[in-house]
Write a protein that holds these residues in place. Structure first.
Motif, PDB file in Angstrom:
ATOM      1  N   GLY A  15       8.423  23.741  32.926  1.00 30.38           N
ATOM      2  CA  GLY A  15       8.610  22.624  33.492  1.00 30.38           C
ATOM      3  C   GLY A  15       8.194  21.309  32.866  1.00 30.38           C
ATOM      4  O   GLY A  15       8.518  20.175  33.218  1.00 30.38           O
ATOM      5  N   GLY A  16       7.710  21.528  31.851  1.00 35.35           N
ATOM      6  CA  GLY A  16       7.392  20.634  31.031  1.00 35.35           C
ATOM      7  C   GLY A  16       8.585  19.912  30.039  1.00 35.35           C
ATOM      8  O   GLY A  16       9.541  20.441  30.224  1.00 35.35           O
ATOM      9  N   SER A  17       8.158  19.109  29.166  1.00 36.29           N
ATOM     10  CA  SER A  17       9.055  18.620  28.291  1.00 36.29           C
ATOM     11  C   SER A  17       8.585  18.593  26.979  1.00 36.29           C
ATOM     12  O   SER A  17       7.309  18.413  26.498  1.00 36.29           O
ATOM     13  CB  SER A  17       9.270  17.043  28.642  1.00 36.29           C
ATOM     14  OG  SER A  17       9.799  16.963  29.878  1.00 36.29           O
ATOM     15  N   LEU A  18       9.485  18.349  25.759  1.00 35.56           N
ATOM     16  CA  LEU A  18       9.202  18.146  24.434  1.00 35.56           C
ATOM     17  C   LEU A  18      10.199  17.391  23.982  1.00 35.56           C
ATOM     18  O   LEU A  18      11.268  17.510  24.527  1.00 35.56           O
ATOM     19  CB  LEU A  18       9.076  19.544  23.715  1.00 35.56           C
ATOM     20  CG  LEU A  18       7.656  20.508  24.010  1.00 35.56           C
ATOM     21  CD1 LEU A  18       7.858  21.771  23.069  1.00 35.56           C
ATOM     22  CD2 LEU A  18       6.531  19.590  23.409  1.00 35.56           C
ATOM     23  N   LYS A  19       9.776  16.713  22.527  1.00 41.24           N
ATOM     24  CA  LYS A  19      11.001  16.025  21.900  1.00 41.24           C
ATOM     25  C   LYS A  19      10.835  16.435  20.609  1.00 41.24           C
ATOM     26  O   LYS A  19       9.885  16.222  19.778  1.00 41.24           O
ATOM     27  CB  LYS A  19      10.728  14.451  22.122  1.00 41.24           C
ATOM     28  CG  LYS A  19      11.889  13.886  21.516  1.00 41.24           C
ATOM     29  CD  LYS A  19      11.813  12.291  21.745  1.00 41.24           C
ATOM     30  CE  LYS A  19      12.966  11.427  21.155  1.00 41.24           C
ATOM     31  NZ  LYS A  19      12.977  10.167  21.479  1.00 41.24           N
ATOM     32  N   LEU A  20      11.890  17.160  20.063  1.00 43.88           N
ATOM     33  CA  LEU A  20      11.938  17.272  18.759  1.00 43.88           C
ATOM     34  C   LEU A  20      12.696  16.354  17.932  1.00 43.88           C
ATOM     35  O   LEU A  20      13.563  15.631  18.357  1.00 43.88           O
ATOM     36  CB  LEU A  20      12.813  18.678  18.473  1.00 43.88           C
ATOM     37  CG  LEU A  20      12.596  19.718  19.436  1.00 43.88           C
ATOM     38  CD1 LEU A  20      13.319  21.140  19.269  1.00 43.88           C
ATOM     39  CD2 LEU A  20      10.951  20.328  19.223  1.00 43.88           C
ATOM     40  N   ARG A  66      19.340  19.171  31.195  1.00 46.71           N
ATOM     41  CA  ARG A  66      18.017  19.082  30.879  1.00 46.71           C
ATOM     42  C   ARG A  66      17.661  18.677  29.494  1.00 46.71           C
ATOM     43  O   ARG A  66      16.605  18.272  29.305  1.00 46.71           O
ATOM     44  CB  ARG A  66      17.396  20.654  30.853  1.00 46.71           C
ATOM     45  CG  ARG A  66      17.722  21.463  32.183  1.00 46.71           C
ATOM     46  CD  ARG A  66      17.147  22.656  32.277  1.00 46.71           C
ATOM     47  NE  ARG A  66      17.533  23.529  31.218  1.00 46.71           N
ATOM     48  CZ  ARG A  66      16.764  24.211  30.525  1.00 46.71           C
ATOM     49  NH1 ARG A  66      15.444  24.162  30.352  1.00 46.71           N
ATOM     50  NH2 ARG A  66      17.548  25.215  29.635  1.00 46.71           N
ATOM     51  N   PHE A  67      18.450  18.794  28.343  1.00 46.68           N
ATOM     52  CA  PHE A  67      18.248  18.484  27.037  1.00 46.68           C
ATOM     53  C   PHE A  67      19.201  17.371  26.728  1.00 46.68           C
ATOM     54  O   PHE A  67      20.489  16.971  27.514  1.00 46.68           O
ATOM     55  CB  PHE A  67      18.652  19.548  26.037  1.00 46.68           C
ATOM     56  CG  PHE A  67      17.754  20.601  26.244  1.00 46.68           C
ATOM     57  CD1 PHE A  67      16.614  20.926  27.162  1.00 46.68           C
ATOM     58  CD2 PHE A  67      17.935  21.713  25.217  1.00 46.68           C
ATOM     59  CE1 PHE A  67      15.717  21.977  27.123  1.00 46.68           C
ATOM     60  CE2 PHE A  67      17.033  22.902  25.322  1.00 46.68           C
ATOM     61  CZ  PHE A  67      15.893  22.913  26.215  1.00 46.68           C
ATOM     62  N   GLN A  81      15.612  15.632  23.033  1.00 46.25           N
ATOM     63  CA  GLN A  81      14.471  15.512  24.350  1.00 46.25           C
ATOM     64  C   GLN A  81      15.014  16.792  25.298  1.00 46.25           C
ATOM     65  O   GLN A  81      15.975  16.940  25.673  1.00 46.25           O
ATOM     66  CB  GLN A  81      14.893  14.303  25.035  1.00 46.25           C
ATOM     67  CG  GLN A  81      14.016  14.296  26.173  1.00 46.25           C
ATOM     68  CD  GLN A  81      12.440  14.118  25.854  1.00 46.25           C
ATOM     69  OE1 GLN A  81      12.191  13.159  25.010  1.00 46.25           O
ATOM     70  NE2 GLN A  81      11.559  14.572  26.653  1.00 46.25           N
ATOM     71  N   MET A  82      13.834  17.440  25.471  1.00 45.31           N
ATOM     72  CA  MET A  82      14.021  18.607  26.130  1.00 45.31           C
ATOM     73  C   MET A  82      13.120  18.784  27.589  1.00 45.31           C
ATOM     74  O   MET A  82      11.774  18.450  27.359  1.00 45.31           O
ATOM     75  CB  MET A  82      13.703  19.896  25.519  1.00 45.31           C
ATOM     76  CG  MET A  82      14.372  20.444  24.074  1.00 45.31           C
ATOM     77  SD  MET A  82      13.624  21.694  23.346  1.00 45.31           S
ATOM     78  CE  MET A  82      12.077  21.533  22.928  1.00 45.31           C
TER      79      MET A  82
END
Length: 121
Positions: A15-20, A66-67, A81-82
């Motif tokens: 449910g979280g987010s990460l940005k590569l 989502r991305f 952005q995920m």
């Protein structure tokens, strides 16, 4: 030489987010399309998203909604952005770009070394 270096991976809860981020460096004349792939353990590389030099964007069905892919040409950088991450998103994420170096007459395809994304509680 031209290089792509990813950053931003890590461990995140479902449910979280990460940005590569992925930065291209070296003797670059022009960057064309850029994109993101991932490879999960025991699986083939999966194309996730691509963005052309004119801003055209496409997503795999598995990440659509989502991305979000984006690019900053002033920084030679592509982002992913995920959001709403799931355990199935656990993989090594690679960026790729078609780049013409200053020494070349045509573009070539480059890959980064990858960044690990682990989605787990």
């Amino acid at each position: 030489q031209v290089q792509l270096v990813e950053s931003g991976g890590g461990l995140v809860q479902p449910g979280g987010s990460l940005k590569l981020s992925c930065v291209a460096s070296g003797p670059i004349f022009k960057i064309y399309a850029m994109g993101w792939y991932r490879q999960a353990p025991g699986k083939q590389h999966e194309l996730l998203a691509g963005i052309t030099s004119s801003g055209g964007i496409d997503y795999a069905d598995s990440v659509k909604g989502r991305f979000t892919i984006s690019r900053d040409d002033a920084k030679n950088t592509v982002y992913l952005q995920m959001n709403r991450l799931e355990s199935e998103d656990t993989a090594v994420y690679h960026c790729t770009a078609d780049i013409q170096s200053t020494a070349a007459s045509d573009k070539a395809n480059y890959w980064g070394q990858g960044t690990q994304v682990t989605v787990s509680s």
